[in-house]
Structure formats: C-alpha cells, structure tokens
Design an enzyme around this catalytic site. Structure first.
Site, PDB file in Angstrom:
ATOM      1  N   ASP A   1      -3.261   2.705  -5.641  1.00 21.26           N
ATOM      2  CA  ASP A   1      -2.081   2.676  -4.762  1.00 21.26           C
ATOM      3  C   ASP A   1      -1.970   1.396  -3.931  1.00 21.26           C
ATOM      4  O   ASP A   1      -1.275   1.357  -2.934  1.00 21.26           O
ATOM      5  CB  ASP A   1      -2.063   3.916  -3.853  1.00 21.26           C
ATOM      6  CG  ASP A   1      -3.133   3.859  -2.793  1.00 21.26           C
ATOM      7  OD1 ASP A   1      -4.158   3.193  -3.018  1.00 21.26           O
ATOM      8  OD2 ASP A   1      -2.958   4.485  -1.733  1.00 21.26           O
ATOM      9  N   GLU A   2      -2.660   0.339  -4.364  1.00 28.24           N
ATOM     10  CA  GLU A   2      -2.584  -0.918  -3.616  1.00 28.24           C
ATOM     11  C   GLU A   2      -2.322  -2.091  -4.568  1.00 28.24           C
ATOM     12  O   GLU A   2      -2.943  -2.173  -5.622  1.00 28.24           O
ATOM     13  CB  GLU A   2      -3.910  -1.214  -2.908  1.00 28.24           C
ATOM     14  CG  GLU A   2      -4.285  -0.262  -1.810  1.00 28.24           C
ATOM     15  CD  GLU A   2      -5.683  -0.566  -1.280  1.00 28.24           C
ATOM     16  OE1 GLU A   2      -5.906  -0.404  -0.092  1.00 28.24           O
ATOM     17  OE2 GLU A   2      -6.555  -0.972  -2.077  1.00 28.24           O
TER      18      GLU A   2
ATOM     19  N   ASP B   1       0.858  -1.189   0.000  1.00 33.60           N
ATOM     20  CA  ASP B   1       0.000   0.000   0.000  1.00 33.60           C
ATOM     21  C   ASP B   1       0.890   1.234   0.000  1.00 33.60           C
ATOM     22  O   ASP B   1       1.669   1.442   0.932  1.00 33.60           O
ATOM     23  CB  ASP B   1      -0.887  -0.053   1.263  1.00 33.60           C
ATOM     24  CG  ASP B   1      -1.804   1.152   1.378  1.00 33.60           C
ATOM     25  OD1 ASP B   1      -1.899   1.935   0.417  1.00 33.60           O
ATOM     26  OD2 ASP B   1      -2.413   1.303   2.454  1.00 33.60           O
TER      27      ASP B   1
HETATM   28 MG   LIG Z   1      -2.293   4.181   0.376  1.00 34.44          MG
END
Ligand SMILES: [Mg+2]
Length: 409
Positions: free
Chosen positions: A110-111, A16
């Site tokens: 973003d993961e 993450d």
């Molecule tokens: Mg994040």
C-alpha cells in the site's frame, strides 16, 4: 547512498493508501462503509487486527488483538483477510500511477514512491500531480480508497510528510521549513526511531527531533557512530536510504499439521514457504543476500542456521541456499515448526543484469510463474514437490506487511 548530491525540493512523492485492507473491504462490501471494521488473518479473539478502517481508528482501534478491540468497540466487525483481493487492488492502483508516470516504485502493498521529473519539481506541478493521482484512484479503482501523499526532497521526508495528515492528506515539506516541520514531533514519530533508539538518544540529552536536528555532525557521530552521520544528512533531505530498503527480512513461518511432521513433509512445506517469500522478493523488486532457516521439533529443541549468499531473487537459488543449510540438520525428531527468511535485501540500481546468466533465467522462470499465478489466482502453477503442501500453508498476510523503513545501523 548519496551525500554528495545536494537535496532538491519536490523531488519525491510518497503515496500511502489509508487503512488499505479495510478500505478494500469497504469498497467491495458497501454495507461495511462508514463502519468500524478490523481485518484479521484469524478472526478469533486471539487473532490480530492488521488493518482497521478509519472509523475504527477514530474510536481508538489500532493494530492489535481482536478480543481487545471488541472490548473497546463492541460493534466492530471483524473480517477475515483476503490477501489475493488486496493484491488485485494493489495492481489497479499501480496501473493508475503508471498512467501518470513511469518513475515509481511500489515499496509495499500500500505504499508507492514516485520520483518527480524535472518538469514536475515545483510546488504547482507536484501538488497538481498529487491531486490528480488521488482523484484517479477514487474514480478508476474505487471511491472508498483514499491515500495520503507527502512531497519532499527525499523518500524519508516525503514519507514523514505523508504521515502528517491522515486520511486523505497532502503535505509538502521543503528544505527551508524543516525546522517547523520537526518542531511538533516526538522522537518516535520519526521513521526509523524506535523506543530503543529513543532511549539511547535521551541518555545523551537528545529529547526531541529538533534537538537531533540542531546537533552538529561531529556530535552525532560521537553519539551514534556512522549512523549519526546518516541521521545528520537524512534529516536534511539527503537521499541516504535509496538502495538499501531496510534492515528487514522477508520470510514465512508455519506450524506443521500432524500429517506433515516428517522430513519430507517439512521440506514440501518449506518449498511452499520459499515460493511465497520468493514471490514477495520479486514483487518488491528486491534481491536477497542471505537466508535463514529454522526447524522446531515436537520433542523439543530446534535447528537454526543462517548464511550470506550471492544476491538472488529466484525460487531455485533460494531453495538451493536453504538446502545447503539443511544439510546440517538432523531429522531424528519430528519437525513441528518451520521458518524461512531471506535477509540483506537490496533494491538494485536500475535494471541491473545479473552476471550469472542462469540465475537470471531462473529468475525469469519464477517471474513467469508469478504472473500466471497473479492472473489466475495464487497456486495455479506450482512446483510438483509442493503439491502436498499447498493446502497446508495458506496465504495469510500479503507481503507480511512490510513498511518503508530506514536501516538501523
Ligand atoms: Mg497505509
């Protein structure tokens, strides 16, 4: 879902990116480094901060109104979100991960979820891979970019482990330390437990994740029905959430500018919204099983309909499904608000070929358009009917900030 496959330690890694949009801004604008900044689609006082830098977070800034953030930290710098820029960074991060392993899935901008291969399914190799990924992202993408990584038997546990330390954390959770892992947590710290479910659980005397973990499966089923069974196995590291990504929708809404407040204007904008949502469905490797459309009218009242459809991921089917619902819409009044979304999203197992060849073809065309647009900037290629609406619905938030989450039953 699989309750029959026993969980194994070091199966899954969850990566993450920390304060992603804010970190990208700090990467490209060195003067912002070390400063409290907030990224917002609109920078006015009523705009909403969708990402705060770690410096801002340290001073109590969360996702929320720009005006409120400025009261709390007067010198905070608010930056207008640049979705296309974040997409470029997303792709660079993807390339780095790809250089280490082909077994990964982006779960949002973003993961990333990384499935560890048998040779990496041990403490030493898993941690080493995580450290290499962190270093490579810093060296090859940008030194302002840090990430938190969790390693565990399932996506759920890896994500929860990743959340344990931010920024730049690396946390391992194993099957024999689950008790200790849950003990400091509140119910709402658990991915998938919101305040509503928390209230329900508390009514049954379940006050903490440890209480939930200690409950026998029969009791959980009495409390939560089928969801109770899923919780029992989920908390024990079984991969029960593998293919249904989330009970979420992907969609866009838009308030029409005066010149688009006609049936044709609204339809042109709707196609643009569908194009954007379709892109997100494909970028996340999903298929949708239903659509919903809403039209609000200036003179009051509105139209709303939703329906399940056979799985699709291409713009053409998406539009045809919406068009089918719109047949029931009377356009006697002036449209002012539009919303369209796809629901029943699933991530197909493997590279399943759709049995309807023309849908596959249409999906391939959509993907090709996406690639050209990715390469040369969004909106390079677009359907002719979208011409008028291009400026009307600018890209605001990439992916609408979907998060990995679990399905509520
Ligand atoms: Mg994040």
């Amino acid at each position: 879902m699989s309750i029959t496959t026993p969980p194994k330690d070091f199966s899954t890694m969850f990566l993450d990116m920390n304060s992603f949009f804010a970190s990208v801004e700090q990467q490209v604008q060195p003067t912002l480094r070390g400063r409290a900044i907030g990224v917002a689609p609109y920078t006015g006082a009523t705009g909403c901060i969708i990402a705060a830098s770690k410096e801002a977070k340290a001073r109590g800034i969360k996702i929320g109104l720009v005006g409120e953030a400025k009261k709390l930290v007067p010198e905070i710098k608010i930056i207008e979100a640049r979705p296309a820029l974040y997409m470029i960074y997303h792709k660079e991060i993807k390339k780095v991960i790809e250089s280490f392993t082909p077994y990964f899935t982006p779960l949002s901008i973003d993961e990333f979820k990384i499935q560890l291969t048998r040779q990496d399914q041990n403490e030493f190799s898993a941690i080493q891979l995580a450290q290499k990924l962190k270093t490579a992202i810093r060296e090859r993408v940008g030194d302002s970019l840090s990430c938190s990584i969790g390693i565990g038997p399932s996506t759920f546990l890896a994500k929860m482990a990743g959340e344990r330390k931010k920024p730049d954390g690396l946390t391992v959770v194993t099957l024999n330390n689950l008790k200790q892992f849950y003990s400091p947590l509140k119910l709402t710290d658990i991915t998938g437990i919101n305040w509503r479910l928390e209230m329900h659980l508390k009514n049954f005397g379940i006050n903490s994740p440890s209480d939930l973990f200690n409950l026998p499966v029969g009791e959980l089923v009495r409390t939560l029905n089928h969801a109770g069974r899923l919780w029992y196995f989920r908390l024990r590291g079984y991969e029960v959430d593998e293919f249904v990504v989330k009970n979420k929708t992907i969609g866009h809404s838009h308030v029409l500018a005066p010149e688009f407040r006609t049936r044709d204007g609204a339809i042109a904008v709707l196609k643009k919204l569908i194009f954007k949502a379709g892109y997100r469905i494909r970028a996340e490797n999903l298929q949708a099983g239903g659509v919903a459309v809403s039209v609000g009218f200036l003179e009051g009242g509105g139209f709303h309909q939703s329906k399940k459809f056979p799985a699709f991921a291409d713009n053409q089917s998406f539009w045809q499904n919406v068009a089918e619902l719109l047949k029931n819409c009377s356009w006697r009044r002036r449209p002012i608000y539009l919303a369209v979304s796809a629901f029943n999203l699933i991530r197909p197992i493997g590279d399943q070929i759709n049995i309807f060849a023309d849908i596959e073809k249409s999906k391939a065309v959509s993907r090709a358009l996406d690639e050209i647009n990715d390469e040369f900037g969004a909106d390079t290629v677009f359907a002719a009917s979208m011409f008028n609406s291009r400026i009307s619905a600018p890209d605001r938030i990439p992916f609408g900030m979907p998060r990995y989450d679990i399905k509520h039953c």
